[in-house]
Design an enzyme around this catalytic site. Structure first.
Site, PDB file in Angstrom:
ATOM      1  CG  ASP A  46      -1.937   0.875   1.243  1.00 45.33           C
ATOM      2  OD1 ASP A  46      -1.665   1.303   0.509  1.00 45.33           O
ATOM      3  OD2 ASP A  46      -3.048   0.366   2.046  1.00 45.33           O
ATOM      4  CD1 TRP A  47       1.845   6.658   0.924  1.00 39.87           C
ATOM      5  CD2 TRP A  47       0.823   7.348  -1.594  1.00 39.87           C
ATOM      6  NE1 TRP A  47       1.361   8.283  -0.008  1.00 39.87           N
ATOM      7  CE2 TRP A  47       1.320   8.021  -1.537  1.00 39.87           C
ATOM      8  CE3 TRP A  47       0.161   7.126  -2.845  1.00 39.87           C
ATOM      9  CZ2 TRP A  47       1.675   9.043  -2.256  1.00 39.87           C
ATOM     10  CZ3 TRP A  47       0.151   7.950  -4.043  1.00 39.87           C
ATOM     11  CH2 TRP A  47       1.231   9.119  -3.737  1.00 39.87           C
TER      12      TRP A  47
END
Ligand code: NOJ
Length: 748
Positions: free
Chosen positions: A287-288
């Site tokens: 994820d980011w």
């Protein structure tokens, strides 16, 4: 090697007689590529950057953009996100294909969650339709529009199961149930990916967030997750497994820890289960910045550590942590990460690029003509109107208060959300344009001109912007008097209340689940002068609207329904569409009951043994306001004649008859739940194991048959083994998770 050289190489390989299925062809091509890639180029494929526009113009002179520009040029980037537009994507793709040594094309990812320009209902709302075809069609529409702007990879579907309405991201999933969530996840994967991933109108899907993100403690986004093994295996993992079995091409890991290990560095989840047991052959994207966040978690010392921990644990692509691109090469050279792990990650990423057709034609998704033709296409509007109508849930309808007559006299419409053309678009609408939803007022106008609108007090002070916390009006009561006057002079009042479009979503957790701001006060003030109120709720999560349920004759759950919102709502209010939605998530009576869900364990003290010492609250009932699976219709469905045939333990048959006993045609969702009475691991009081949605004309009946196999009757034990145990089962069939006909059988 440039793209044309790649083409030559693949032609050469074919000439050499490498035939067989596409998979084998790709693997041979990947082998050849891996042989000629430098370690730096391999690591480059594992790096994903957020978009920036300068890459397509003159070279940036400083900052992040300069670093990214240089990295793109050197083949040190495998994928981008948030770059869109056929021309923009083409320009960036061309830059990489022409400038980098091997010219390996980029994948372009975007959060296409419920549409691109044309917006479907938020995913939680769509889940309320229980209509897998409509949901698949909606994802198909999203793929068609987003692929027309150069996108070939979406970070959807979110298949996180969640039981906590405080968590803002409940809007992005399919609610609280694993069985329904898995079916919906698969429908979405199919919709995005279609039959042929290399077609220019299909895109790779992502099952996210692996794993447990929906169980953030107290519903606070990004918070710690602390769950037992049984919950992990039986509740959280099955929708991911189903997506993998249906060929989802990527999986995104999550921000949270499980058992103290961040998902990004969780080898048990990513290597043992996902890639090992399930044989997943796509790639895992972080994820980011979830890699770098392991430093804050107290799990990694620095980004060097991050690179080692994440790569060893099977996180194939690093989204925006800069950890791989900066340190992974050296870590491999120092022996801290096995080159085999890097090769495996690159193979997976290249495999998806081949499957998408990017290696044959990097510009496959960059046709400005398609872009012009397809955005906001009328067919897409028809698709989202269809699913929007199906997503609406009728929560209360006393004495047939609804539908309204088409020529009803004197209607008052109250609440800022009634005129709002942006909030109905919901959260996750990166590609869309504000102000493009059909408002409730616009929808109503198609049925009657006989209404007076009064906005009431402002709901939000100032602008609503994605990156900012919008300020809710708590004090300014201007508009109350006018709303009360208009309501008092009308026969029926439609009040449109709830949450604005980005009050749910990432980072939008709430500690309260009431109507925010002055809305409850307004509702009660209007009720005092005219109790004939239809409450139309517009919201991204279950709300505790207990007062409304106790006082108002009619309540319609309309969520955030997307571009066609007002048309769908008006069709339901005036009876052109008979509501058929059923709640995918329990509505609590008060926030203190949360997490509240239909399938808990029974506890050792489930019912009153005496007044005090049993599992209950002293100030609130244990019951929800509206249970999972609940939703009314303008007609009535009667269930009768449950028949269970367990003579074949591998296919237990359950039949019921459902009859439309009302005066209008309608659709019903028949739901089957089981309870495994005694097991080696305690089983829930009920579990959804089958459903069917069908239409019945007035007076018509239908026999519905469910077949229960090992897949429905078994469960995962605490070592993760799927077991089917003999013994007694209850089976319940009805139109909701509460009530219904009851049968029994014994599994020998
Ligand atoms: C963070 C979110 O958790 C994830 O779901 C999303 O796909 C990425 N940001 C990229 O926008």
């Amino acid at each position: 090697m440039k793209n044309h050289q790649l083409k030559l190489l693949s032609g050469f390989l074919l000439l050499l007689g490498i035939h067989g299925n596409l998979f084998a062809q790709y693997e041979a091509k990947i082998d050849s590529l891996l042989r000629i890639m430098t370690l730096e180029e391999k690591v480059g494929q594992m790096n994903q950057y957020n978009g920036f526009w300068e890459a397509t113009g003159t070279s940036p002179s400083s900052g992040d953009a300069k670093v990214k520009y240089e990295h793109l040029k050197k083949g040190r980037v495998g994928a981008m996100l948030n770059v869109r537009g056929a021309e923009n994507v083409r320009a960036l793709q061309e830059f990489v294909v022409k400038e980098s040594r091997l010219g390996i094309p980029l994948i372009f990812g975007l959060d296409v969650i419920h549409g691109h320009k044309t917006l479907a209902p938020i995913p939680l709302a769509e889940a309320a339709s229980w209509d897998l075809k409509a949901i698949e069609q909606s994802a198909r529409m999203s793929a068609i529009e987003s692929s027309a702007v150069g996108i070939n990879w979406t970070f959807a579907p979110m298949v996180d199961i969640t039981r906590d309405a405080r968590w803002g991201r409940v809007m992005e999933g399919a609610g609280e149930d694993t069985y329904l969530g898995a079916k919906i996840g698969v429908a979405r994967v199919r919709g995005f990916q279609g039959e042929d991933l290399s077609a220019p109108n299909t895109i790779a899907a992502t099952a996210k967030h692996f794993a447990g993100y929906g169980f953030a403690e107290a519903g606070r986004d990004y918070n710690t997750v602390d769950i037992g093994t049984s919950t992990l295996y039986n509740i959280i993992l099955p929708p991911f497994k189903a997506a993998v079995e249906n060929n989802v091409r990527t999986v995104m890991n999550s921000f949270n820890v499980i058992n103290g290990i961040p998902s990004t560095a969780n080898a048990f989840l990513q290597r043992d289960i996902l890639k090992g047991e399930w044989g997943f052959d796509g790639f895992v994207v972080s994820d980011w910045g979830s890699g770098a966040e392991m430093i804050d978690h107290g799990f990694a010392r620095d980004t060097v550590d991050v690179a080692v921990l994440a790569a060893n644990a099977g996180s194939d692509m690093d989204m925006e942590s800069y950890a791989y691109v900066r340190h992974l090469k050296r870590m491999v050279e120092e022996g801290k990460v096995d080159i085999a792990y890097v090769d495996d990650a690159v193979r997976r990423i290249l495999r998806v690029k081949y499957e998408l057709g990017l290696m044959d034609d990097p510009y496959r998704y960059c046709d400005p003509e398609r872009e012009k033709e397809l955005l906001y296409h009328p067919d897409h509007m028809a698709t989202v109107l269809d699913v929007a109508k199906k997503s609406i849930v009728l929560l209360k309808n006393e004495k047939g208060f609804l539908p309204l007559e088409k020529h009803q006299k004197k209607i008052a419409v109250i609440g800022p959300l009634a005129a709002d053309k942006t909030s109905p678009l919901g959260n996750w609408r990166i590609g869309s344009d504000d102000g493009t939803a059909v408002s409730v007022l616009e929808g109503l106008s198609k049925y009657t001109e006989n209404y007076t609108y009064s906005k009431g007090p402002d709901f939000v002070v100032g602008p609503i912007e994605f990156a900012l916390e919008a300020k809710i009006n708590e004090t300014d009561t201007t508009g109350f008097a006018e709303a009360i006057r208009v309501a008092g002079a009308s026969e029926v009042v439609i009040m449109v209340l709830g949450e604005h479009g980005i009050q749910s979503g990432e980072g939008r957790s709430r500690a309260r689940l009431d109507l925010p701001g002055l809305q409850q006060e307004l509702l009660e003030a209007v009720y005092a002068v005219n109790p004939n109120i239809v409450l139309v709720l517009m919201n991204g999560r279950p709300l505790a609207i207990t007062w409304a349920d106790e006082h108002l004759p009619a309540i319609v759950e309309a969520w955030h329904l997307g571009s066609q919102s007002g048309n769908a709502i008006a069709a339901v209010l005036f009876g052109d569409y008979n509501p058929s939605g059923k709640l995918p998530m329990t509505f609590p009576r008060s926030v203190g009951q949360v997490p509240i869900y239909y399938n808990p364990y029974n506890t050792g003290r489930p019912g009153p043994k005496d007044e005090v010492f049993w599992s209950h609250y002293t100030d609130e009932s244990n019951k929800p306001l509206y249970p999972f699976g609940y939703g009314l219709s303008y007609t009535h469905f009667e269930y009768s004649g449950i028949h269970v045939d367990a003579s074949n333990p591998k296919a237990v048959k359950v039949q019921v008859t459902v009859k439309n006993t009302g005066k209008v045609a309608g659709e019903e969702v028949a739901q089957l739940y089981i309870r495994d009475r005694v097991a080696s691991v305690v089983r829930p009081v009920k579990e959804l194991k089958g459903f069917e949605k069908f239409a019945l004309a007035p007076g018509e009946s239908k026999t519905v048959e469910f077949v229960l196999t090992d897949a429905e009757l078994g469960f995962y034990d605490n070592s993760g083994k799927f077991v089917v145990e003999p013994g007694e089962f209850d089976v319940m069939v009805g139109g909701s998770s509460e009530g219904g006909l009851v049968g029994k059988f014994e599994l020998q």
